[in-house]
Design a protein around this motif. Structure first.
Motif, PDB file in Angstrom:
ATOM      1  N   GLU A 192     -62.272 -14.129 -16.380  1.00  0.00           N
ATOM      2  CA  GLU A 192     -63.500 -14.899 -16.181  1.00  0.00           C
ATOM      3  C   GLU A 192     -63.250 -15.837 -15.007  1.00  0.00           C
ATOM      4  O   GLU A 192     -62.305 -16.627 -15.034  1.00  0.00           O
ATOM      5  N   LEU A 193     -64.067 -15.724 -13.962  1.00  0.00           N
ATOM      6  CA  LEU A 193     -63.929 -16.605 -12.811  1.00  0.00           C
ATOM      7  C   LEU A 193     -64.900 -17.770 -12.944  1.00  0.00           C
ATOM      8  O   LEU A 193     -66.086 -17.566 -13.194  1.00  0.00           O
ATOM      9  N   ILE A 194     -64.369 -18.968 -12.790  1.00  0.00           N
ATOM     10  CA  ILE A 194     -65.172 -20.183 -12.842  1.00  0.00           C
ATOM     11  C   ILE A 194     -65.083 -20.831 -11.464  1.00  0.00           C
ATOM     12  O   ILE A 194     -64.017 -21.306 -11.062  1.00  0.00           O
ATOM     13  N   ALA A 195     -66.190 -20.805 -10.730  1.00  0.00           N
ATOM     14  CA  ALA A 195     -66.238 -21.400  -9.401  1.00  0.00           C
ATOM     15  C   ALA A 195     -66.611 -22.869  -9.555  1.00  0.00           C
ATOM     16  O   ALA A 195     -67.714 -23.192  -9.991  1.00  0.00           O
ATOM     17  N   VAL A 196     -65.691 -23.753  -9.219  1.00  0.00           N
ATOM     18  CA  VAL A 196     -65.900 -25.190  -9.389  1.00  0.00           C
ATOM     19  C   VAL A 196     -66.233 -25.792  -8.026  1.00  0.00           C
ATOM     20  O   VAL A 196     -65.370 -25.907  -7.161  1.00  0.00           O
ATOM     21  N   SER A 197     -67.495 -26.144  -7.856  1.00  0.00           N
ATOM     22  CA  SER A 197     -67.929 -26.744  -6.599  1.00  0.00           C
ATOM     23  C   SER A 197     -67.527 -28.213  -6.565  1.00  0.00           C
ATOM     24  O   SER A 197     -67.804 -28.958  -7.490  1.00  0.00           O
ATOM     25  N   TYR A 242     -59.991 -20.546 -12.115  1.00  0.00           N
ATOM     26  CA  TYR A 242     -60.790 -21.677 -11.638  1.00  0.00           C
ATOM     27  C   TYR A 242     -60.631 -21.723 -10.120  1.00  0.00           C
ATOM     28  O   TYR A 242     -59.551 -22.015  -9.617  1.00  0.00           O
ATOM     29  N   SER A 243     -61.708 -21.432  -9.421  1.00  0.00           N
ATOM     30  CA  SER A 243     -61.683 -21.439  -7.967  1.00  0.00           C
ATOM     31  C   SER A 243     -62.427 -22.678  -7.474  1.00  0.00           C
ATOM     32  O   SER A 243     -63.644 -22.783  -7.626  1.00  0.00           O
ATOM     33  N   PHE A 244     -61.695 -23.623  -6.891  1.00  0.00           N
ATOM     34  CA  PHE A 244     -62.296 -24.846  -6.364  1.00  0.00           C
ATOM     35  C   PHE A 244     -62.776 -24.573  -4.948  1.00  0.00           C
ATOM     36  O   PHE A 244     -62.016 -24.087  -4.108  1.00  0.00           O
ATOM     37  N   TRP A 245     -64.039 -24.907  -4.684  1.00  0.00           N
ATOM     38  CA  TRP A 245     -64.666 -24.560  -3.414  1.00  0.00           C
ATOM     39  C   TRP A 245     -65.744 -25.586  -3.063  1.00  0.00           C
ATOM     40  O   TRP A 245     -66.051 -26.467  -3.862  1.00  0.00           O
ATOM     41  N   ALA A 246     -66.309 -25.440  -1.876  1.00  0.00           N
ATOM     42  CA  ALA A 246     -67.433 -26.283  -1.443  1.00  0.00           C
ATOM     43  C   ALA A 246     -68.302 -25.464  -0.492  1.00  0.00           C
ATOM     44  O   ALA A 246     -67.819 -24.539   0.174  1.00  0.00           O
ATOM     45  N   ARG A 276     -59.374 -34.254  -8.802  1.00  0.00           N
ATOM     46  CA  ARG A 276     -58.358 -35.312  -8.772  1.00  0.00           C
ATOM     47  C   ARG A 276     -57.386 -35.192  -9.936  1.00  0.00           C
ATOM     48  O   ARG A 276     -56.186 -35.425  -9.774  1.00  0.00           O
ATOM     49  N   SER A 277     -57.889 -34.833 -11.110  1.00  0.00           N
ATOM     50  CA  SER A 277     -57.018 -34.748 -12.284  1.00  0.00           C
ATOM     51  C   SER A 277     -55.968 -33.652 -12.146  1.00  0.00           C
ATOM     52  O   SER A 277     -54.941 -33.694 -12.808  1.00  0.00           O
ATOM     53  N   LEU A 278     -56.224 -32.690 -11.271  1.00  0.00           N
ATOM     54  CA  LEU A 278     -55.243 -31.634 -10.996  1.00  0.00           C
ATOM     55  C   LEU A 278     -54.458 -31.897  -9.705  1.00  0.00           C
ATOM     56  O   LEU A 278     -53.694 -31.048  -9.262  1.00  0.00           O
ATOM     57  N   SER A 279     -54.674 -33.055  -9.103  1.00  0.00           N
ATOM     58  CA  SER A 279     -54.011 -33.448  -7.849  1.00  0.00           C
ATOM     59  C   SER A 279     -54.252 -32.445  -6.723  1.00  0.00           C
ATOM     60  O   SER A 279     -53.353 -32.127  -5.961  1.00  0.00           O
ATOM     61  N   ILE A 280     -55.472 -31.956  -6.641  1.00  0.00           N
ATOM     62  CA  ILE A 280     -55.829 -31.004  -5.593  1.00  0.00           C
ATOM     63  C   ILE A 280     -56.204 -31.792  -4.345  1.00  0.00           C
ATOM     64  O   ILE A 280     -57.069 -32.659  -4.387  1.00  0.00           O
ATOM     65  N   ALA A 281     -55.556 -31.466  -3.234  1.00  0.00           N
ATOM     66  CA  ALA A 281     -55.828 -32.170  -1.986  1.00  0.00           C
ATOM     67  C   ALA A 281     -56.905 -31.461  -1.173  1.00  0.00           C
ATOM     68  O   ALA A 281     -57.778 -32.109  -0.610  1.00  0.00           O
ATOM     69  N   ASN A 282     -56.819 -30.140  -1.092  1.00  0.00           N
ATOM     70  CA  ASN A 282     -57.730 -29.361  -0.240  1.00  0.00           C
ATOM     71  C   ASN A 282     -58.290 -28.164  -0.992  1.00  0.00           C
ATOM     72  O   ASN A 282     -57.653 -27.661  -1.911  1.00  0.00           O
ATOM     73  N   VAL A 283     -59.452 -27.714  -0.548  1.00  0.00           N
ATOM     74  CA  VAL A 283     -60.019 -26.461  -1.044  1.00  0.00           C
ATOM     75  C   VAL A 283     -59.962 -25.451   0.101  1.00  0.00           C
ATOM     76  O   VAL A 283     -59.916 -25.861   1.257  1.00  0.00           O
ATOM     77  N   PRO A 284     -59.909 -24.160  -0.188  1.00  0.00           N
ATOM     78  CA  PRO A 284     -59.938 -23.533  -1.506  1.00  0.00           C
ATOM     79  C   PRO A 284     -58.616 -23.711  -2.258  1.00  0.00           C
ATOM     80  O   PRO A 284     -57.548 -23.742  -1.668  1.00  0.00           O
ATOM     81  N   TYR A 285     -58.752 -23.810  -3.547  1.00  0.00           N
ATOM     82  CA  TYR A 285     -57.611 -24.001  -4.427  1.00  0.00           C
ATOM     83  C   TYR A 285     -57.917 -23.252  -5.715  1.00  0.00           C
ATOM     84  O   TYR A 285     -59.010 -23.383  -6.251  1.00  0.00           O
ATOM     85  N   THR A 286     -56.972 -22.480  -6.192  1.00  0.00           N
ATOM     86  CA  THR A 286     -57.196 -21.652  -7.373  1.00  0.00           C
ATOM     87  C   THR A 286     -56.178 -21.986  -8.454  1.00  0.00           C
ATOM     88  O   THR A 286     -54.978 -22.085  -8.177  1.00  0.00           O
ATOM     89  N   VAL A 287     -56.675 -22.164  -9.671  1.00  0.00           N
ATOM     90  CA  VAL A 287     -55.824 -22.432 -10.833  1.00  0.00           C
ATOM     91  C   VAL A 287     -56.108 -21.334 -11.855  1.00  0.00           C
ATOM     92  O   VAL A 287     -57.256 -21.112 -12.229  1.00  0.00           O
TER      93      VAL A 287
END
Length: 177
Positions: free
Chosen positions: A99-104, A68-72, A137-148
């Motif tokens: 499987e890569l899931i890009a989460v905008s 899971y790649s969090f991005w904007a 927010r549910s993963l307490s992510i402060a900044n992107v990029p962030y990968t889970v």
């Protein structure tokens, strides 16, 4: 004197009961915090077709490594990371079950830029929209990029930020899972 002794003993046992209850509550909280950090939360998101997808329940195939790649769209390092992975993604898929899931995390103002960017870049990822940032927010992510990274329903690796050229090191980590 005897009466005072019984009051002291009674207070002692009341304090012990309070301490036992406090410890029980504390251990319960620790258990839930630990459990929540190992599991991906169930959040409903939309994909680029507008269909609802569950962040966890729809991605549970056994032995598949879900990234899971969090991005904007406004985040240059995020776009650089997804571009770099895009160049080697086909090769990665041949070597490991990934499987890569890009989460905008673009909000409602910038969400309209996501689909044109994904199509223009030719990214072959699953793209999900977290416009209200509930998943983030549910993963307490402060900044992107962030990968889970999730395997067999467990979070097995987390990476914050992007280092240009770090894709091969990241792939080695994925192969070791």
């Amino acid at each position: 004197m005897q009466y005072l002794f019984f009051i002291c003993i009674d207070n002692f046992f009341n304090i012990q009961n309070i301490m036992k209850k406090t410890l029980l509550v504390l251990f319960t909280l620790i258990h839930f915090i630990t459990y929540s950090q190992n599991q991906l939360p169930n959040v409903k998101l939309k994909n680029l077709k507008g269909e609802l997808v569950n962040s966890n329940l729809d991605f549970q195939k056994k032995d598949v490594v879900y990234v899971y790649s969090f991005w904007a769209t406004w985040c240059a390092p995020c776009v650089q990371e997804l571009d770099a992975i895009s160049e080697v993604y086909g090769n990665w898929k041949q070597k490991i079950n990934i499987e890569l899931i890009a989460v905008s995390v673009d909000d409602s103002r910038t969400e309209k830029r996501v689909k044109p960017m994904v199509n223009g870049k030719g990214w072959e990822y699953i793209v999900l929209l977290d416009t209200n940032q509930e998943f983030k927010r549910s993963l307490s992510i402060a900044n992107v990029p962030y990968t889970v990274v999730v395997k067999n329903n467990k979070i097995v690796y987390v990476q914050n930020g992007h280092s240009p050229g770090g894709e091969s090191e990241f792939f080695e980590k994925l192969k070791s899972l």
